[in-house]
Design a protein around this motif. Structure first.
Motif, PDB file in Angstrom:
ATOM      1  N   LEU A  74       0.829  -1.202   0.000  1.00  0.00           N
ATOM      2  CA  LEU A  74       0.000   0.000   0.000  1.00  0.00           C
ATOM      3  C   LEU A  74       0.864   1.252   0.000  1.00  0.00           C
ATOM      4  CD1 LEU A  74      -2.851   1.166   0.132  1.00  0.00           C
ATOM      5  CD2 LEU A  74      -2.690   1.063   2.616  1.00  0.00           C
ATOM      6  N   ILE A  75       1.891   1.257   0.809  1.00  0.00           N
ATOM      7  CA  ILE A  75       2.797   2.409   0.855  1.00  0.00           C
ATOM      8  C   ILE A  75       3.491   2.585  -0.498  1.00  0.00           C
ATOM      9  CG2 ILE A  75       4.952   3.256   1.886  1.00  0.00           C
ATOM     10  CD1 ILE A  75       3.986   1.989   4.531  1.00  0.00           C
ATOM     11  N   PHE A  76       3.960   1.476  -1.072  1.00  0.00           N
ATOM     12  CA  PHE A  76       4.646   1.542  -2.363  1.00  0.00           C
ATOM     13  C   PHE A  76       3.724   2.078  -3.452  1.00  0.00           C
ATOM     14  CE2 PHE A  76       6.151  -0.470  -6.314  1.00  0.00           C
ATOM     15  CZ  PHE A  76       7.432   0.057  -6.356  1.00  0.00           C
ATOM     16  N   LYS A  77       2.471   1.617  -3.488  1.00  0.00           N
ATOM     17  CA  LYS A  77       1.507   2.099  -4.493  1.00  0.00           C
ATOM     18  C   LYS A  77       1.244   3.589  -4.305  1.00  0.00           C
ATOM     19  CE  LYS A  77      -1.002  -2.206  -5.246  1.00  0.00           C
ATOM     20  NZ  LYS A  77      -2.271  -2.931  -5.017  1.00  0.00           N
ATOM     21  N   THR A  78       1.075   4.017  -3.062  1.00  0.00           N
ATOM     22  CA  THR A  78       0.807   5.429  -2.781  1.00  0.00           C
ATOM     23  C   THR A  78       2.000   6.283  -3.190  1.00  0.00           C
ATOM     24  OG1 THR A  78      -0.562   4.760  -0.916  1.00  0.00           O
ATOM     25  CG2 THR A  78       0.127   7.056  -0.973  1.00  0.00           C
ATOM     26  N   MET A  79       3.208   5.795  -2.904  1.00  0.00           N
ATOM     27  CA  MET A  79       4.398   6.554  -3.299  1.00  0.00           C
ATOM     28  C   MET A  79       4.507   6.651  -4.811  1.00  0.00           C
ATOM     29  SD  MET A  79       7.255   5.320  -0.537  1.00  0.00           S
ATOM     30  CE  MET A  79       8.543   6.225  -1.352  1.00  0.00           C
ATOM     31  N   ASN A  80       4.197   5.578  -5.523  1.00  0.00           N
ATOM     32  CA  ASN A  80       4.241   5.620  -6.991  1.00  0.00           C
ATOM     33  C   ASN A  80       3.186   6.567  -7.558  1.00  0.00           C
ATOM     34  OD1 ASN A  80       6.415   3.984  -7.455  1.00  0.00           O
ATOM     35  ND2 ASN A  80       5.203   2.115  -7.640  1.00  0.00           N
ATOM     36  N   GLU A  81       2.008   6.623  -6.942  1.00  0.00           N
ATOM     37  CA  GLU A  81       0.960   7.534  -7.399  1.00  0.00           C
ATOM     38  C   GLU A  81       1.378   8.981  -7.184  1.00  0.00           C
ATOM     39  OE1 GLU A  81      -2.555   6.491  -5.259  1.00  0.00           O
ATOM     40  OE2 GLU A  81      -2.863   4.635  -6.387  1.00  0.00           O
ATOM     41  N   ASN A  82       2.073   9.240  -6.094  1.00  0.00           N
ATOM     42  CA  ASN A  82       2.446  10.612  -5.739  1.00  0.00           C
ATOM     43  C   ASN A  82       3.878  10.940  -6.144  1.00  0.00           C
ATOM     44  OD1 ASN A  82      -0.061  11.078  -4.563  1.00  0.00           O
ATOM     45  ND2 ASN A  82       0.606  10.183  -2.630  1.00  0.00           N
ATOM     46  N   LYS A  83       4.461  10.135  -7.019  1.00  0.00           N
ATOM     47  CA  LYS A  83       5.861  10.332  -7.410  1.00  0.00           C
ATOM     48  C   LYS A  83       6.082  11.692  -8.072  1.00  0.00           C
ATOM     49  CE  LYS A  83       8.383   6.909  -9.147  1.00  0.00           C
ATOM     50  NZ  LYS A  83       8.834   5.899 -10.113  1.00  0.00           N
ATOM     51  N   ASN A  84       5.188  12.076  -8.946  1.00  0.00           N
ATOM     52  CA  ASN A  84       5.366  13.328  -9.706  1.00  0.00           C
ATOM     53  C   ASN A  84       4.701  14.524  -9.034  1.00  0.00           C
ATOM     54  OD1 ASN A  84       6.800  11.963 -11.670  1.00  0.00           O
ATOM     55  ND2 ASN A  84       4.920  11.378 -12.751  1.00  0.00           N
ATOM     56  N   ARG A  85       4.105  14.336  -7.928  1.00  0.00           N
ATOM     57  CA  ARG A  85       3.438  15.459  -7.239  1.00  0.00           C
ATOM     58  C   ARG A  85       4.422  16.091  -6.273  1.00  0.00           C
ATOM     59  NH1 ARG A  85      -2.164  13.409  -4.983  1.00  0.00           N
ATOM     60  NH2 ARG A  85      -2.586  15.620  -4.919  1.00  0.00           N
ATOM     61  N   SER A  86       4.241  17.360  -6.065  1.00  0.00           N
ATOM     62  CA  SER A  86       5.098  18.089  -5.116  1.00  0.00           C
ATOM     63  C   SER A  86       4.278  18.446  -3.881  1.00  0.00           C
ATOM     64  CB  SER A  86       5.676  19.351  -5.765  1.00  0.00           C
ATOM     65  OG  SER A  86       4.645  20.289  -5.982  1.00  0.00           O
ATOM     66  N   PHE A  87       4.953  19.025  -2.938  1.00  0.00           N
ATOM     67  CA  PHE A  87       4.289  19.419  -1.701  1.00  0.00           C
ATOM     68  C   PHE A  87       3.226  20.489  -1.958  1.00  0.00           C
ATOM     69  CE2 PHE A  87       4.214  22.298   1.996  1.00  0.00           C
ATOM     70  CZ  PHE A  87       3.728  21.438   2.949  1.00  0.00           C
ATOM     71  N   PHE A  88       3.487  21.379  -2.930  1.00  0.00           N
ATOM     72  CA  PHE A  88       2.571  22.489  -3.185  1.00  0.00           C
ATOM     73  C   PHE A  88       1.315  22.046  -3.939  1.00  0.00           C
ATOM     74  CE2 PHE A  88       6.778  24.372  -2.728  1.00  0.00           C
ATOM     75  CZ  PHE A  88       6.539  25.200  -1.658  1.00  0.00           C
ATOM     76  N   ASP A  89       1.353  20.843  -4.521  1.00  0.00           N
ATOM     77  CA  ASP A  89       0.148  20.327  -5.191  1.00  0.00           C
ATOM     78  C   ASP A  89      -0.949  19.989  -4.188  1.00  0.00           C
ATOM     79  OD1 ASP A  89       1.348  20.542  -7.645  1.00  0.00           O
ATOM     80  OD2 ASP A  89       2.000  18.442  -7.721  1.00  0.00           O
ATOM     81  N   LEU A  90      -0.579  19.798  -2.960  1.00  0.00           N
ATOM     82  CA  LEU A  90      -1.582  19.472  -1.951  1.00  0.00           C
ATOM     83  C   LEU A  90      -2.418  20.702  -1.562  1.00  0.00           C
ATOM     84  CD1 LEU A  90       0.596  17.202   0.367  1.00  0.00           C
ATOM     85  CD2 LEU A  90      -1.101  16.481  -1.309  1.00  0.00           C
ATOM     86  N   PHE A  91      -1.919  21.900  -1.865  1.00  0.00           N
ATOM     87  CA  PHE A  91      -2.651  23.119  -1.507  1.00  0.00           C
ATOM     88  C   PHE A  91      -3.413  23.638  -2.652  1.00  0.00           C
ATOM     89  CE2 PHE A  91       0.812  23.020   1.630  1.00  0.00           C
ATOM     90  CZ  PHE A  91       0.046  22.965   2.769  1.00  0.00           C
TER      91      PHE A  91
END
Length: 91
Positions: A74-91
Motif C-alpha cells: 500500500l505504501i509503495f503504491k501510494t508513493m508511486n501515485e504521488n511520485k510526480n506530485r510536489s508538496f505544493f500540489d496538496l494546496f
C-alpha cells in the motif's frame, strides 16, 4: 581322578554362579529399561506439546508478516501515485 572331580565340581559351581548372576542382571536391566522407556515417553509428550506451541507461534508470525507485506504494498503504491506530485500540489 580326585583332581578331575574337584575341577568338575568347581566348574559346575562357577557356571551356576554365572547363570544366577546373568538372570539377576537381566532382571535389573529389564526394570531399568522399562523406567527409561517411561521417561522417554514423557519426554516425547513434552516435545510434542512444545512443537504444537511453536506451530501456533509460527502461524501468528506468518499472519503478522502478511500484514506487513500488505502495508508495504500500500505504501509503495501510494508513493508511486504521488511520485510526480510536489508538496505544493496538496494546496
Amino acid at each position: 581322578m580326585k583332581n578331575a572331580l574337584i575341577f568338575t565340581l568347581c566348574l559346575v559351581l562357577v557356571l551356576c554362579g554365572v547363570a544366577w548372576w546373568h538372570d539377576s542382571t537381566e532382571t535389573v536391566k529389564t526394570k531399568d529399561f522399562k523406567v527409561e522407556i517411561t521417561k522417554l515417553k514423557r519426554e516425547l509428550d513434552s516435545v510434542k506439546a512444545n512443537q504444537d506451541t511453536l506451530k501456533r507461534l509460527v502461524r501468528k508470525i506468518e499472519i503478522d508478516i502478511d500484514t506487513v507485506k500488505t502495508g508495504n504494498e500500500l505504501i509503495f503504491k501510494t508513493m508511486n501515485e504521488n511520485k510526480n506530485r510536489s508538496f505544493f500540489d496538496l494546496f
